[in-house]
Design a protein around this motif. Structure first.
Motif, short mmCIF file in Angstrom:
data_model
loop_
_atom_site.label_atom_id
_atom_site.label_comp_id
_atom_site.label_asym_id
_atom_site.label_seq_id
_atom_site.Cartn_x
_atom_site.Cartn_y
_atom_site.Cartn_z
N PRO A 48 0.83 -1.21 0.00
CA PRO A 48 0.00 0.00 0.00
C PRO A 48 0.86 1.26 0.00
O PRO A 48 1.87 1.36 0.71
N VAL A 49 0.45 2.24 -0.81
CA VAL A 49 1.13 3.54 -0.84
C VAL A 49 0.08 4.63 -0.74
O VAL A 49 -1.07 4.44 -1.14
N THR A 93 -14.13 5.56 11.95
CA THR A 93 -12.72 5.92 12.05
C THR A 93 -11.96 5.36 10.86
O THR A 93 -11.98 4.14 10.62
N LEU A 94 -11.31 6.24 10.13
CA LEU A 94 -10.49 5.84 9.00
C LEU A 94 -9.03 5.81 9.44
O LEU A 94 -8.50 6.80 9.94
N HIS A 95 -8.41 4.66 9.25
CA HIS A 95 -7.00 4.49 9.62
C HIS A 95 -6.06 4.64 8.43
O HIS A 95 -4.85 4.81 8.63
N GLY A 96 -6.58 4.53 7.24
CA GLY A 96 -5.73 4.66 6.07
C GLY A 96 -6.54 4.67 4.79
O GLY A 96 -7.56 3.97 4.69
N ILE A 97 -6.10 5.46 3.81
CA ILE A 97 -6.67 5.46 2.45
C ILE A 97 -5.47 5.39 1.52
O ILE A 97 -4.70 6.34 1.40
N GLN A 98 -5.31 4.26 0.87
CA GLN A 98 -4.11 3.99 0.07
C GLN A 98 -4.50 3.26 -1.22
O GLN A 98 -5.68 3.04 -1.49
N HIS A 99 -3.49 2.85 -1.96
CA HIS A 99 -3.73 1.99 -3.13
C HIS A 99 -2.52 1.09 -3.33
O HIS A 99 -1.40 1.44 -2.96
N LEU A 143 -1.68 8.02 -13.92
CA LEU A 143 -2.63 6.94 -14.09
C LEU A 143 -2.00 5.64 -13.61
O LEU A 143 -0.84 5.36 -13.91
N THR A 144 -2.78 4.86 -12.89
CA THR A 144 -2.26 3.61 -12.35
C THR A 144 -3.32 2.53 -12.44
O THR A 144 -4.50 2.81 -12.67
N THR A 145 -2.91 1.30 -12.29
CA THR A 145 -3.84 0.18 -12.13
C THR A 145 -3.55 -0.41 -10.75
O THR A 145 -2.43 -0.83 -10.48
N ALA A 146 -4.56 -0.41 -9.90
CA ALA A 146 -4.28 -0.69 -8.49
C ALA A 146 -5.56 -1.09 -7.77
O ALA A 146 -6.67 -0.92 -8.29
N TYR A 147 -5.37 -1.61 -6.57
CA TYR A 147 -6.47 -1.87 -5.65
C TYR A 147 -6.56 -0.71 -4.67
O TYR A 147 -5.63 -0.52 -3.86
N PRO A 148 -7.61 0.13 -4.73
CA PRO A 148 -7.77 1.10 -3.66
C PRO A 148 -7.99 0.38 -2.34
O PRO A 148 -8.59 -0.70 -2.30
N ARG A 149 -7.51 0.95 -1.26
CA ARG A 149 -7.51 0.25 0.04
C ARG A 149 -7.92 1.23 1.13
O ARG A 149 -7.25 2.24 1.36
N VAL A 206 -10.71 -4.00 6.38
CA VAL A 206 -10.05 -3.39 5.22
C VAL A 206 -10.94 -3.61 4.01
O VAL A 206 -11.39 -4.74 3.76
N PHE A 207 -11.18 -2.56 3.25
CA PHE A 207 -11.91 -2.70 1.99
C PHE A 207 -10.96 -2.58 0.82
O PHE A 207 -10.22 -1.59 0.68
N GLU A 208 -10.94 -3.61 -0.02
CA GLU A 208 -10.35 -3.56 -1.35
C GLU A 208 -11.36 -4.20 -2.29
O GLU A 208 -11.94 -5.24 -1.95
N PRO A 209 -11.62 -3.65 -3.46
CA PRO A 209 -12.49 -4.33 -4.41
C PRO A 209 -11.87 -5.65 -4.85
O PRO A 209 -10.65 -5.86 -4.72
N LEU A 210 -12.71 -6.56 -5.33
CA LEU A 210 -12.21 -7.88 -5.72
C LEU A 210 -11.34 -7.81 -6.97
O LEU A 210 -10.51 -8.70 -7.21
N HIS A 211 -11.54 -6.80 -7.79
CA HIS A 211 -10.76 -6.64 -9.02
C HIS A 211 -10.08 -5.28 -8.97
O HIS A 211 -10.58 -4.33 -8.37
N TRP A 212 -8.92 -5.18 -9.63
CA TRP A 212 -8.19 -3.92 -9.66
C TRP A 212 -8.94 -2.86 -10.46
O TRP A 212 -9.79 -3.17 -11.27
N ARG A 213 -8.59 -1.63 -10.22
CA ARG A 213 -9.19 -0.49 -10.92
C ARG A 213 -8.11 0.32 -11.64
O ARG A 213 -6.95 0.29 -11.23
N ALA A 214 -8.51 1.02 -12.68
CA ALA A 214 -7.60 1.92 -13.40
C ALA A 214 -8.05 3.35 -13.14
O ALA A 214 -9.21 3.69 -13.36
#
Length: 811
Positions: free
Chosen positions: A235-236, A384-390, A280-286, A360-368
């Motif tokens: 995660p970044v 409470t949000l502890h992190g918003i990353q990808h 632009l990236t292809t990633a899992y938002p987290r 933790v929420f990540e979609p099942l498939h990556w996003r662009a």
């Protein structure tokens, strides 16, 4: 159990209602996909002495866990008759005592690709919901058979709902989800979970390898995955964030996004902001969160922002125009793409309803995406949000080729081109990662070669060749895109598949694959032969005869294609005949090769007679004209229809005369080759304006076509990278597999350039500089490889293996 998988076979399993009928609502997932959980507990006495390798597949997609750890996803995209399975070594994940294998499986089979507002991914080919695993736990002399059968447990998922809200163009992706996390069984994929209330899995039919299929009830031909698992990064954080309209985010949000400092939102809070990944990236938002029962979070994905054309002081991409001949998602004529922070995020969305637990929420498939529009509506309990990353994901290419020159603008094209290639490479090559995620043969011809020459990895390229071979219709043509639920045929894209095979063979020297696919080459050319006129030229061909997104041509179809022969299609056919002859000679089919060569020569003469205009000094798009185009004349040159005399005449107007119908980024791949054939490769930098413009706009990837209205990431537009390797550095294979190499650098208006090209034998490195009136060249090639060097001006040298250096006078 046999050491070879799926021989003494496992069974495909599902839930008890079976897989051939729609379950009643109380036994179904509440969406147009069906989702199931599977579990198989087992005991391990001593993990250090245990061995467990499993082979896994599913229809349509799965996430596979061992003891709660995500081990892998799949299957890789194939078709029902060529259905991939993945192999995992689970020994590192085993523990003493109770263990469990678990899978979440999505069944997309019950929904057709259309209508527009619903549908599964077009690129996921499916038959019926199912899961299969074969594996034997070995503990010394003791074994435990873990293959899928009635010993597995299954549960119907109620938490995952899938939607394509606001889709305006067919919904090719289909993965977007609405997850209600409170309905996910807590710990369902861990050994401690109590699954006694879950029913036994229902056995559907036996699993069989493609090569061993005997059971008529089994629809799948299983085969091992051809490509490695995708890279998945750590995660970044997002680079930036701002409120709608461009204002900075409040301090608490800033600290959350930049420092990971938790942020608690009070009940009833509503927040909308924009997350910016900078490129632009292809990633899992987290999203990492706690509490927040009753909250709703929406993530909307976009390549850029939408903004009205009349916004004061705004910089928008391209120009305002009619969308009548353009396919554009989430677009209207009043707004364009921008990176101005006043713009709006529009696009597909994921919706998440937190459970109220730590999760933790990540979609099942990556996003662009570059941007994510984040909307949070807090329910009755604080969130409470502890992190918003990808987390980045893509095909695990490792770019080892290099390029640098005296022109920083070319170096930027190199970097953006390689990023574009990576964003369009996952389980398959893709035309674009944001809109379709479909593998097209025309696009793949370029992306595949980029991947091979910059990374030395040939696996995705080889898989693509087989994908299109499997797609073949009974009349002989490959489909234009594959894997694909929706059949689309573009005859020219079958021609590009032949070029792709030729490039693959010359990059790798892989004769086994060439021999395997040559029958398909013959089938394509036989189809073309059956659709020729009395002069042996393709004419009035069926299907969609697009060749490029020329804005003057409806749907990209050259004038005259529906009434007779055209220069473009004739030249493409001639070129394919030549390439077939070349390939056949390499497998010893000399007589057959000569037949194709004679056919090409005869068609070349006819094409020249039918399309050449002495008055225009160019080739008409159709016999008698009056239309002329950049692309048609480029193909006439590349296919050898234009002789030396004609090429000299053509260069008075080609490629810049405004009367020539213009092409998009794609046509220049052939256009640059045409210039090189005319001895004008050094003119290429004069025509790189569209690429410089894209970078000047702030794009991190190259776009599909010059209007900037559709895909902002399209790997077919990254082909200048090939010009830098093959023209500036001058490295090309003289024999298949780079067994012999040509080094013929071109100046391109530069004072120096250096870089490398990947081959199966190792890197080829070239560096040159101009000092005074002399051209200094240094090159190194792998041991034992013969290299033929041609300096600018024509001086020739040769060497074998190792390093070569020399300076010659400039002509």
């Amino acid at each position: 159990m046999s050491e070879k998988p799926f021989v003494n076979s496992a069974s495909w399993i599902w839930s008890a209602e079976g897989s051939h009928s729609a379950p009643p609502p109380e036994a179904a997932s509440p969406s147009h996909y069906q989702v199931r959980y599977f579990r198989r507990p087992f005991e391990v006495a001593d993990p250090a002495a245990a061995a467990l390798t499993v082979h896994v597949s599913a229809d349509s997609r799965y996430l596979f866990f061992c003891n709660g750890v995500l081990v892998g996803r799949g299957p890789a995209k194939g078709d029902v008759n060529h259905h991939f399975y993945e192999t995992f070594d689970l020994a590192p994940h085993l523990r003493r005592g109770r263990n469990v294998l678990a899978a979440l499986v999505l069944d997309m089979s019950r929904v057709a690709h259309r209508p527009a507002l619903l549908g599964p991914p077009c690129s996921v080919m499916t038959y019926t919901g199912g899961f299969v695993l074969e594996g034997m736990l070995r503990q010394g002399a003791a074994t435990t058979d873990l293959r899928t059968d009635a010993a597995w447990k299954v549960a119907v998922d109620r938490a995952h709902r899938f939607q394509n809200e606001n889709t305006t163009f067919e919904g090719y992706l289909g993965y977007f989800e609405h997850r209600v996390s409170r309905l996910i069984p807590v710990g369902w994929n861990t050994p401690e979970f109590d699954d006694t209330a879950w029913p036994a899995a229902h056995v559907l039919f036996r699993a069989e390898l493609l090569e061993n299929r005997r059971d008529p009830a089994s629809p799948y031909g299983l085969m091992p995955r051809m490509v490695p698992m995708l890279e998945e990064g750590a995660p970044v954080p997002f680079t930036d964030a701002f409120l709608t309209g461009g204002a900075p985010v409040p301090a608490g949000w800033h600290d959350l996004l930049t420092q990971g400092r938790p942020l608690t939102l009070a009940p009833g809070t509503a927040v909308t902001l924009v997350l910016d990944a900078a490129v632009l990236t292809t990633a899992y938002p987290r999203l990492t969160a706690a509490g927040g029962a009753g909250s709703v979070v929406r993530l909307t994905y976009a390549e850029a922002l939408r903004l009205r054309w009349d916004t004061p002081g705004a910089k928008l991409l391209g120009r305002q125009q009619s969308l009548a001949n353009l396919a554009s998602h989430f677009a209207d004529e009043s707004r364009g793409w921008t990176f101005d922070r006043r713009g709006e995020v529009t696009g597909w969305s994921d919706i998440w309803e937190p459970s109220g637990r730590d999760e933790v929420f990540e979609p099942l498939h990556w996003r662009a995406f570059r941007y994510i529009g984040l909307q949070v509506k807090v329910g009755s309990a604080p969130l409470t949000l502890h992190g918003i990353q990808h987390r980045f994901t893509a095909y695990p290419y490792r770019v080892t080729a290099t390029f640098r020159s005296s022109d920083p603008a070319l170096d930027r094209i190199w970097a953006v081109g390689l990023h574009t290639m990576r964003m369009c490479s996952h389980e398959t090559f893709e035309d674009c990662p944001h809109y379709e995620q479909m593998q097209y043969a025309g696009d793949t011809m370029i992306t595949s070669k980029l991947g091979m020459l910059t990374t030395g990895d040939y696996r995705l390229s080889r898989q693509a060749l087989y994908h299109f071979d499997w797609s073949r219709l009974s009349d002989g043509l490959t489909q234009a895109r594959y894997p694909s639920r929706l059949v689309q045929v573009i005859p020219a894209w079958s021609i590009h598949w032949i070029t792709n095979l030729k490039d693959y063979f010359y990059c790798t020297g892989d004769r086994a694959t060439l021999r395997d696919l040559l029958p398909g080459v013959r089938a394509v050319l036989d189809w073309y032969r059956r659709h020729t006129d009395g002069d042996g030229l393709p004419a009035r061909m069926p299907y969609w005869n697009i060749t490029d997104w020329c804005p003057w041509w409806p749907r990209g179809v050259v004038p005259g294609a529906d009434t007779g022969p055209t220069c473009i299609h004739a030249a493409q056919y001639i070129n394919a005949l030549d390439e077939a002859a070349l390939l056949l000679r390499h497998v010893g089919a000399t007589a057959e090769a000569e037949g194709y060569a004679r056919e090409a020569d005869a068609a070349r003469r006819q094409a020249h007679a039918r399309f050449w205009s002495e008055a225009e000094g160019l080739y008409f798009d159709r016999p008698g004209g009056p239309e002329i185009s950049q692309y048609g004349n480029a193909w006439a040159i590349v296919a050898g229809v234009a002789g030396e005399r004609e090429r000299a005449i053509m260069l008075r107007r080609f490629p810049t005369d405004p009367q020539l119908a213009p092409g998009s980024f794609f046509w220049w791949h052939t256009g640059f080759a045409a210039l090189a054939r005319c001895g004008r490769a050094d003119d290429v930098p004069q025509h790189l304006g569209p690429w410089h413009e894209s970078i000047g706009y702030g794009l991190s990837t190259f776009v599909e076509e010059n209007s900037y209205w559709r895909s902002l990431c399209h790997a077919w537009s990254a082909h200048p990278v090939l010009e830098f390797q093959q023209r500036i550095l001058g490295v090309t294979p003289a024999e298949p597999g780079f067994a012999k190499i040509r080094i013929e650098p071109h100046r391109f208006g530069l004072t120096h350039a250096a870089g490398s090209v990947c081959t199966p034998l190792g890197l080829v490195e070239v560096a040159w500089r101009i000092a005074g009136d002399r051209f200094h060249l240094a090159a190194s090639v792998p041991a034992g490889v013969e290299a033929a060097v041609t300096f600018p001006g024509g001086t020739r040298r040769s060497f074998t293996g190792g390093r070569f250096e020399e300076a010659v006078a400039l002509a």
